[in-house]
Design a protein around this motif. Structure first.
Motif, PDB file in Angstrom:
ATOM      1  N   GLY A   1      16.606  34.476  26.811  1.00 38.13           N
ATOM      2  CA  GLY A   1      16.514  33.719  28.051  1.00 38.13           C
ATOM      3  C   GLY A   1      16.032  32.311  27.805  1.00 38.13           C
ATOM      4  N   ASP A   2      14.714  32.127  27.735  1.00 37.68           N
ATOM      5  CA  ASP A   2      14.195  30.778  27.511  1.00 37.68           C
ATOM      6  C   ASP A   2      13.960  30.470  26.031  1.00 37.68           C
ATOM      7  OD1 ASP A   2      12.089  32.525  27.298  1.00 37.68           O
ATOM      8  OD2 ASP A   2      10.712  31.370  28.566  1.00 37.68           O
ATOM      9  N   TYR A   3      14.325  31.403  25.167  1.00 37.83           N
ATOM     10  CA  TYR A   3      14.283  31.115  23.734  1.00 37.83           C
ATOM     11  C   TYR A   3      15.248  32.046  23.013  1.00 37.83           C
ATOM     12  CZ  TYR A   3      11.276  35.255  23.215  1.00 37.83           C
ATOM     13  OH  TYR A   3      10.772  36.532  23.218  1.00 37.83           O
ATOM     14  N   ARG A   4      15.578  31.665  21.786  1.00 40.21           N
ATOM     15  CA  ARG A   4      16.457  32.464  20.934  1.00 40.21           C
ATOM     16  C   ARG A   4      15.749  32.729  19.610  1.00 40.21           C
ATOM     17  NH1 ARG A   4      21.235  28.719  20.024  1.00 40.21           N
ATOM     18  NH2 ARG A   4      19.567  27.180  20.205  1.00 40.21           N
ATOM     19  N   THR A   5      16.038  33.870  19.013  1.00 39.60           N
ATOM     20  CA  THR A   5      15.451  34.185  17.716  1.00 39.60           C
ATOM     21  C   THR A   5      16.544  34.531  16.720  1.00 39.60           C
ATOM     22  OG1 THR A   5      15.142  36.510  18.347  1.00 39.60           O
ATOM     23  CG2 THR A   5      13.269  35.017  18.676  1.00 39.60           C
ATOM     24  N   PHE A   6      16.281  34.189  15.466  1.00 35.99           N
ATOM     25  CA  PHE A   6      17.148  34.526  14.339  1.00 35.99           C
ATOM     26  C   PHE A   6      16.230  35.132  13.277  1.00 35.99           C
ATOM     27  CE2 PHE A   6      18.930  31.102  16.733  1.00 35.99           C
ATOM     28  CZ  PHE A   6      20.294  31.377  16.798  1.00 35.99           C
ATOM     29  N   ALA A   7      16.285  36.439  13.119  1.00 38.39           N
ATOM     30  CA  ALA A   7      15.343  37.160  12.264  1.00 38.39           C
ATOM     31  C   ALA A   7      16.004  37.588  10.965  1.00 38.39           C
ATOM     32  CB  ALA A   7      14.807  38.386  13.005  1.00 38.39           C
ATOM     33  N   GLY A   8      15.198  37.653   9.900  1.00 39.70           N
ATOM     34  CA  GLY A   8      15.694  38.153   8.629  1.00 39.70           C
ATOM     35  C   GLY A   8      16.759  37.289   7.997  1.00 39.70           C
ATOM     36  N   VAL A   9      16.597  35.967   8.072  1.00 38.46           N
ATOM     37  CA  VAL A   9      17.556  35.043   7.466  1.00 38.46           C
ATOM     38  C   VAL A   9      17.128  34.788   6.017  1.00 38.46           C
ATOM     39  CG1 VAL A   9      18.621  32.764   7.596  1.00 38.46           C
ATOM     40  CG2 VAL A   9      17.946  33.959   9.713  1.00 38.46           C
TER      41      VAL A   9
ATOM     42  N   TYR B   1      12.792  36.239   3.153  1.00 34.18           N
ATOM     43  CA  TYR B   1      13.449  36.003   4.429  1.00 34.18           C
ATOM     44  C   TYR B   1      12.554  35.157   5.325  1.00 34.18           C
ATOM     45  CZ  TYR B   1      16.556  39.758   2.949  1.00 34.18           C
ATOM     46  OH  TYR B   1      17.446  40.528   2.247  1.00 34.18           O
ATOM     47  N   LEU B   2      13.178  34.513   6.273  1.00 31.91           N
ATOM     48  CA  LEU B   2      12.427  33.765   7.280  1.00 31.91           C
ATOM     49  C   LEU B   2      12.988  34.086   8.662  1.00 31.91           C
ATOM     50  CD1 LEU B   2      14.559  31.313   8.022  1.00 31.91           C
ATOM     51  CD2 LEU B   2      13.591  30.263   5.968  1.00 31.91           C
ATOM     52  N   ASN B   3      12.234  33.707   9.679  1.00 28.86           N
ATOM     53  CA  ASN B   3      12.597  33.957  11.072  1.00 28.86           C
ATOM     54  C   ASN B   3      12.496  32.645  11.840  1.00 28.86           C
ATOM     55  OD1 ASN B   3      12.372  36.985  10.593  1.00 28.86           O
ATOM     56  ND2 ASN B   3      10.271  36.308  10.195  1.00 28.86           N
ATOM     57  N   VAL B   4      13.459  32.373  12.678  1.00 28.90           N
ATOM     58  CA  VAL B   4      13.521  31.112  13.414  1.00 28.90           C
ATOM     59  C   VAL B   4      13.453  31.399  14.910  1.00 28.90           C
ATOM     60  CG1 VAL B   4      14.787  28.952  13.747  1.00 28.90           C
ATOM     61  CG2 VAL B   4      15.016  30.212  11.581  1.00 28.90           C
ATOM     62  N   THR B   5      12.552  30.709  15.601  1.00 28.65           N
ATOM     63  CA  THR B   5      12.455  30.797  17.059  1.00 28.65           C
ATOM     64  C   THR B   5      12.785  29.434  17.642  1.00 28.65           C
ATOM     65  OG1 THR B   5      10.719  32.474  16.858  1.00 28.65           O
ATOM     66  CG2 THR B   5      10.983  31.429  19.013  1.00 28.65           C
ATOM     67  N   VAL B   6      13.770  29.406  18.546  1.00 28.80           N
ATOM     68  CA  VAL B   6      14.291  28.146  19.083  1.00 28.80           C
ATOM     69  C   VAL B   6      14.179  28.166  20.604  1.00 28.80           C
ATOM     70  CG1 VAL B   6      16.288  26.603  19.185  1.00 28.80           C
ATOM     71  CG2 VAL B   6      15.956  28.089  17.183  1.00 28.80           C
ATOM     72  N   PRO B   7      13.522  27.177  21.217  1.00 33.94           N
ATOM     73  CA  PRO B   7      13.438  27.174  22.681  1.00 33.94           C
ATOM     74  C   PRO B   7      14.747  26.715  23.316  1.00 33.94           C
ATOM     75  CG  PRO B   7      12.442  25.178  21.821  1.00 33.94           C
ATOM     76  CD  PRO B   7      12.845  26.007  20.619  1.00 33.94           C
ATOM     77  N   ARG B   8      15.017  27.214  24.504  1.00 39.56           N
ATOM     78  CA  ARG B   8      16.135  26.665  25.266  1.00 39.56           C
ATOM     79  C   ARG B   8      15.679  25.326  25.826  1.00 39.56           C
ATOM     80  NH1 ARG B   8      20.666  28.892  26.929  1.00 39.56           N
ATOM     81  NH2 ARG B   8      19.928  30.988  26.433  1.00 39.56           N
TER      82      ARG B   8
END
Length: 536
Positions: A54-62, A115-122
């Motif tokens: 919704g107000d953010y997106r995640t990309f896990a285990g990159v 691995y890294l995880n990315v959290t991106v706000p909308r």
């Protein structure tokens, strides 16, 4: 009351963060009901499909580096093998090998962990967002980046947050004569992650020219060390060091009664000597075959020697000097720094001791005599149980000042000579317990790692805050992310936080507490007796 086994050291060092993140795996791993279309981002190795919250997106285990397995064990991180198609990024990567602990309940023997995880706000912004790269703590022995749900920081602060796994213990800090990179494999992983950010930040809406490297405890020590690493030049534009200043040093008996002086940093020569000894213990004594023999051992076998490798090495190409020495000589990256600690750091460490064998008036006097010899009476007067309430609280206060508070202030002053520096102290003594044993004789107060729930949802769960604590958490996120945006932790509606001036006789330290006036200037030198400690 003497404990001489060095095996006790890592438990206490790692306890702060291991306990702090004992709430389970981060919420970013789960894909809640929502829009059927999932975001896809192209990285330099291939496309990844994340999760829309919704107000953010995640990309896990990159993946940011190749799995350091087989012949790649104890080698500098190698590039990721590119993939075709779209890789799902909705599941967390494995924690790096570690023994069972409060954070990684069953431990891990999986070396495929970079691995890294990315959290991106909308966001409606058309300009790239600042990027915060977070290094977890855990005494260089435990922890995982995925324990830190960063969506509050990302959304409220309008920053991209990247949390990172890096090699730990014997896998990250092992050294042996003739082994390139000895002792610095975990630090090299962190730099590889930063280089991944430089190549890929733009694809996630981030600004590769505005990266803040941040971390707490071992993550803070890593960040401070990276400030002095020549090969980290240009990889970050700002630094946040939480409870991990380059001058932090555990004096005699500070970690645990009977444990001698312990430093988070070790010379390359001493580390290689330890590596040779442990290789023999592991059945790989012949120097010509030791490394191939050790690379043939299963991860579980190596974990038996894990606690001997909880320090990072200096005197290497990656870290040429002991970091505090480099700061004294001005040999560090001149980027703005936000640095601080918690008011009652060592109550976390003493809590473990108090749970096992309480500190009494007699044992406190014995500790002082063993630690300070002829000067014991002087320190007994300054840190009197009558003043602090109990012998345990007095011992915790003494070691908070000796190990964290005054060394952090000394590091602040070294940094402030050449770069903008902002000092803080987290002081909410009603902060939620993050996993330590409790005792009526030792209220935990603002212990080691208790500031973390104010910045992250540990394990994906928001802490049980009062309304005042929730407000403080919002203000702290605002300060931290304002710093990530501009290099100064000031924004509208926040009490002003001046930078440290080297000319101050009472340097400015911003103290964080709840309620009206809870954020204010601290009388740091008086509160922590730093003038006395500076005299030795």
């Amino acid at each position: 009351m003497r404990f001489t086994s060095r095996r006790l050291v890592p438990f206490v060092l790692a306890a702060g963060l291991a306990g702090a993140t004992c709430l389970g795996s981060s919420a970013v791993a789960a894909a809640p009901p929502g829009p059927p279309e999932r975001p896809v981002v192209a990285t330099d190795a291939g496309s990844v499909r994340g999760v829309d919250h919704g107000d953010y997106r995640t990309f896990a285990g990159v993946p940011y580096a190749a799995p350091p397995v087989g012949p790649l064990r104890w080698r500098s991180p190698a590039p990721v093998r590119p993939w075709s198609g779209v890789r799902d990024a909705d599941r967390l990567g494995s924690a790096c090998p570690q023994t069972p602990n409060g954070e990684v309940r069953g431990g891990s023997t999986n070396e495929d962990c970079l691995y890294l995880n990315v959290t991106v706000p909308r966001t409606d912004r058309h300009r790239p967002l600042p990027v915060v790269v977070w290094l977890h703590g855990g005494g260089f022995l435990t922890g995982t980046g995925s324990s830190y749900d960063a969506h509050r920081m990302a959304v409220r602060g309008q920053v991209v947050v990247v949390t990172v796994n890096y090699r730990l213990g014997i896998f990250g800090n092992f050294g042996y004569p003739g082994l390139p990179g000895s002792g610095d494999f975990g630090l090299a992983d962190q730099q590889a992650a930063l280089r991944w950010v430089q190549r890929n930040a733009g694809s996630f809406g981030g600004d590769r020219h505005n990266v803040t490297l941040a971390g707490e405890s071992a993550g803070g020590m890593s960040t401070c060390t990276q400030l002095t690493s020549p090969s980290a030049a240009g990889l970050f534009a700002k630094a946040i060091v939480q409870s991990g200043a380059c001058a932090v040093d555990f004096g005699k008996n500070a970690v645990y009664p009977g444990v001698d002086h312990f430093s988070p940093w070790i010379s390359s020569a001493d580390l290689q000597s330890a590596g040779r000894q442990d290789a023999a213990k592991l059945g790989c004594a012949q120097p010509a075959r030791a490394l191939s023999c050790l690379r043939g051992k299963p991860a579980a076998a190596l974990l038996s020697a894990n606690t001997d490798f909880q320090q990072v090495s200096y005197g290497t190409p990656l870290v040429p000097q002991r970091p505090v020495t480099a700061l004294r000589q001005g040999r560090f990256h001149k980027v703005p720094v936000l640095q601080g600690h918690t008011r009652d750091e060592m109550r976390a460490f003493v809590a473990t001791l108090q749970h096992q064998q309480p500190i009494t008036a007699d044992s406190y006097r014995a500790l002082l005599r063993d630690t300070f010899g002829d000067r014991a009476r002087q320190w007994a007067t300054v840190y009197s149980p009558a003043t602090y309430g109990t012998p345990a609280l007095a011992w915790a206060a003494l070691n908070t000042d000796r190990v964290f508070a005054c060394p952090t202030l000394a590091t602040d002053r070294l940094l402030a000579r050449q770069t903008p520096t902002y000092a803080y102290e987290f002081a909410d003594r009603q902060a939620p317990n993050v996993g330590y044993p409790e005792s009526p004789q030792l209220p935990l107060g603002a212990a080691h790692a208790t500031e973390l729930p104010y910045l992250f949802d540990l394990g994906g769960r928001h802490a049980r805050f009062t309304a005042a604590q929730d407000a403080l958490a919002g203000q702290m996120v605002d300060y931290w992310t304002a710093f990530a945006h501009t290099g100064a932790p000031n924004a509208r509606d926040l009490p002003r936080w001046p930078r440290m001036s080297t000319g101050d006789t009472a340097p400015y330290v911003q103290q964080f507490n709840t309620g009206p006036g809870g954020i204010h200037r601290a009388d740091f030198l008086t509160d922590h007796h730093c003038r006395l400690w500076s005299q030795g």
